[in-house]
Design an enzyme around this catalytic site. Structure first.
Site, short mmCIF file in Angstrom:
data_model
loop_
_atom_site.label_atom_id
_atom_site.label_comp_id
_atom_site.label_asym_id
_atom_site.label_seq_id
_atom_site.Cartn_x
_atom_site.Cartn_y
_atom_site.Cartn_z
N HIS A 17 0.91 -1.33 0.17
CA HIS A 17 -0.02 0.03 -0.04
C HIS A 17 1.00 1.40 -0.03
O HIS A 17 0.73 1.96 -0.88
CB HIS A 17 -1.02 -0.10 1.26
CG HIS A 17 -1.91 -0.95 1.48
ND1 HIS A 17 -1.99 -1.71 2.55
CD2 HIS A 17 -2.97 -1.26 0.40
CE1 HIS A 17 -3.32 -2.58 2.08
NE2 HIS A 17 -3.67 -2.23 1.01
N LYS A 41 -16.99 -6.30 5.47
CA LYS A 41 -15.76 -6.67 5.95
C LYS A 41 -15.77 -6.68 7.43
O LYS A 41 -16.37 -5.59 8.01
CB LYS A 41 -14.55 -6.19 5.50
CG LYS A 41 -14.23 -6.36 3.91
CD LYS A 41 -12.94 -5.85 3.59
CE LYS A 41 -12.80 -5.93 2.02
NZ LYS A 41 -11.46 -5.34 1.64
N ARG A 90 -1.89 -6.27 -8.24
CA ARG A 90 -0.90 -6.95 -7.92
C ARG A 90 -0.87 -8.03 -8.96
O ARG A 90 0.18 -8.43 -9.51
CB ARG A 90 -1.28 -7.56 -6.42
CG ARG A 90 -1.08 -6.71 -5.40
CD ARG A 90 -1.59 -7.48 -4.08
NE ARG A 90 -3.12 -7.67 -4.25
CZ ARG A 90 -3.89 -8.03 -3.36
NH1 ARG A 90 -3.16 -8.47 -2.17
NH2 ARG A 90 -5.21 -8.12 -3.67
N SER A 128 -3.43 -7.98 2.76
CA SER A 128 -3.72 -7.59 4.13
C SER A 128 -4.13 -9.07 4.99
O SER A 128 -3.67 -9.50 6.03
CB SER A 128 -4.67 -6.64 4.38
OG SER A 128 -4.12 -5.16 3.94
#
Length: 163
Positions: A17, A41, A90, A128
């Protein structure tokens, strides 16, 4: 002034990040890290904790601000006077999801562009979720997050361990 937002839950903020954030500051006068409240979440850290971790991690980046938000990303971008949304990629699976999200955001707010930045290869596998998984099992996460974030994660999972 060129303003962008960089949205995410950042639970926790990772070196990946931070790489995207630092690189985004090369293109914009101001980058607002938009720390999301996401009802879909369950986060390890509260919104306030995530903001604090990010503020510490980005303290040397003078054109970065950290703000929490809830709701549509494009609406938050408008509130901030931003005309761009920064997203990190990514791998291909990121692209598919992010592409769909960018198209939806463009339909909702034609005046706001989504800018994709590819992660550096050394961060391409970091997430994460995987960091939290490793930390929960007492794995070494020191190369994936800043030291203060590492300590905060271990305190959450292993309060019996001293710093």
């Amino acid at each position: 002034m060129r303003i962008a937002i960089y949205p995410g839950t950042f639970d926790p903020v990772t070196n990946g990040h931070l790489d995207i954030l630092k690189r985004a500051t090369e293109f914009f006068d101001e980058v607002i890290v938009a720390v999301a409240v996401d009802s879909n979440k369950t986060t390890l850290f509260s919104l306030e904790e995530r903001i604090q971790l990010l503020e510490t991690a980005a303290e040397e980046l003078s054109q970065v601000k950290i703000r929490g938000f809830e709701g549509l990303t494009v609406e938050f971008a408008r509130q901030c006077g931003a005309n761009a949304i920064i997203r990190g990629l990514r791998a291909m699976q990121d692209f598919e999801y992010e592409f769909q999200l960018a198209l939806m955001n463009k339909k909702l707010a034609a005046d706001i562009e989504t800018i994709f930045l590819m992660t550096q290869s050394e961060f391409s596998f970091i997430s994460s979720s995987s960091i939290k998984w490793a930390a929960s099992l007492k794995g070494n996460i020191s190369e994936f997050v800043p030291p203060h974030v590492e300590r905060a994660i271990y305190r959450k999972y292993h309060p019996e361990i001293d710093d």
